[in-house]
Scaffold this motif. Sequence first.
Motif: not given
Length: 688
Positions: A453, A456-457, A461, A473, A641, A644, A648
């Motif tokens: 998280c 990468t996330l 974000f 993405n 999500q 997300n 991604q």
Amino acid sequence: MRATMLLSPVIPKLSGKLIVLASGSPRRLEILRNVGIRFEVVPSWFKETLNKGLFKAPHEYAVETAKQKALEVARRMPLKHLKTPDMVIGADTIVTIDGMILEKPIDKQDAYRMLSRLSGKEHSVFTGVAIVICHEKENGVDYQMIDFFEETKVKFAHLSEDMLWEYINSGEPMDKAGGYGIQALGGMLVEYVHGDFFNVMGFPLNHFCKQISLIYNHRTTSSNQDSASVGLSHNSPHNTSILTQPPPNLTAQSSQSPTSSPIHNSSPSPIQIHHTQDGPSSSPVHKVKRKGSEGTADESSWKLPDSLFTHTAAECERQDSENTTLPQTTSREQAIELSVAEHEASEPNKEDLEKITELVDGFKASKALFTASRLHVFDLLQSRPGLDATQVAQEIEASVKGTERLLEACVSLGLLKSKERTSQKTVYENTRLAAWFLWSDAPFSLHEYIQHCNNTLWPLFSHLESAVREGTNQHEKAFGKKSKDIFQDAYFSSKEVKLRFMNAMHSIAKVTGKAVATAFDLSSYKTACDLGGCTGAMAYEFTTAHPGLSVTVFDLPAVVEMSEHFHPLHTDNRVSFVAGDFFKDELPKADLYILARILHDWPDEKVHVLLSKIADACKPGCAVLIAETMLDGQTPYSAPQSVNMHAQTEGMKRRESQYADMLSKHGFGCMRVVHTLNFLDVFIANKM
Ligand SMILES: Cc1cn([C@H]2C[C@H](O)[C@@H](COP(=O)(O)OP(=O)(O)OP(=O)(O)O)O2)c(=O)[nH]c1=O
């Protein structure tokens, strides 16, 4: 069984027909399947937003909703290039008490309100059922409707607060009318049931069997008169009314009603709807009055009380003309409570402020957790509880000032506990939450997933706005890498990133795996294939839960070559690994295909490619099991999500009905879903 006896003369006639259950309810599917009819499931998209205030009696509302659910599917199937079904079955179940209609609760508080109303009292459960018979003609399709309802009375015991909350926290109430499931834990709340038990579960089986029997016996005897007619209309005295949509004043939201849908507008032929409630008829379309339903057929006996929750027809009409729309998924009670609250409240209350602050500041909490995890604060305090900020700072090689702030933040988030040793010295230790989830070797460690998280996330974000604007993405912006295929190009492009990603998937699979593996009875399956099964952590949960099952993990060569780092999975000889690309290579043969957190990575076209390969590999009776957070599941995080997935991958979160729809196109039916309390919803379907 009586139902089978009644049905047996018509089963040969039904067997060549395309019968569709327009419902996503696993209970309806189960009940109907037991009768021995082969059918497909195409859940209806009709939103349950009819204006309740305009129905004289609650069963009328349930029947009308059932009709609209069935009609929506009957109309959609030919237009979406699916086959025209021969028969579509729709149903709607409601609970009524003290003049109120209770549908599915929208959240735990709503469930609490419903169940405390039912406590210690008798209530009625009505299921409205609609059977649409479709008849293909040269210039379109004719639809004919048979509808009926059933009432069952149920009395609840007195429920203590503790019982109520224990039941609500079990998660069972959320997808059920009135907030309970009589067939499972909810059965413990029930003192008595008068009438058809299956009716409470969502489908009045006996009444349905009688109707089917009447329809087909009738059709046999009338076929000499009109061999082209599928229907029943010719003998019915009430076959003249022609409607293409529900009366406009029945819909609470015109934008959501079938009226405005292009699908309905392009429908080539009118719908014949038989009004079965009024007037006697020897036709099967005439409602068969049953013991359970007789009392409520007397509409004058139904009166809404003069309470907060009452809307008169005039009020509802006025609302419509003023274009007031109610939130789609809000129950009637809540909607009215909301509008009352809107008038009364002149300023936000404490809960409103807390909620909005939590949303605005949520990222700070996440980042504090990520940072503490990255700096191994939880690892340190697990092995050496009782350190003060200076000692922690020294061990993690950070400033004392910054460490103090971080530790205090973790205390306020419930991740650490602090104790004042002396007036000058505060010491820290992990809370239960941190001990379970946050240190590296915790039983359900999310440490690696948290790193994913953070690394990468979080960067992805930060480009969410671009993801929304551009519809793609954000790997290139966040990491400077183009990613046509995010796995090949992003996650598996370097050994370090690959290991980090595998670790993250491994930790999330360990936390969620048991709930997924035990969601259904899988004892009839001997071999499974976990597609994209990564380190084998999920496969291992399946073999642990099912002693007769062997699982092949099928994943990209780059993943399989590293999977041996993840012991002790390789010591279980019922878990094996095969390298390949599930889009390109032949799939290993199996009775059960597992797709855990896989389909959400891909757009619909790719999902269809994969499902079609699975369908080709499946014999009838084999199954596909999808484990994901579904948009209509229980976690409030499913929609975020989905955002997300968008930032991604090229994928998305989907609704259960979307998966049901996709699976039915590949010959799967008999679909069931379990909402685990462990992030994931589990959906299973069998090859028909
Ligand atoms: C009261 C009660 C309801 N239920 C369920 C039956 C229905 O599935 C649900 C009522 O919601 P419905 O809106 O009738 O049905 P649904 O949303 O589940 O499915 P669909 O609209 O796609 O047809 O509540 C139980 O399972 N047990 C019970 O004891």
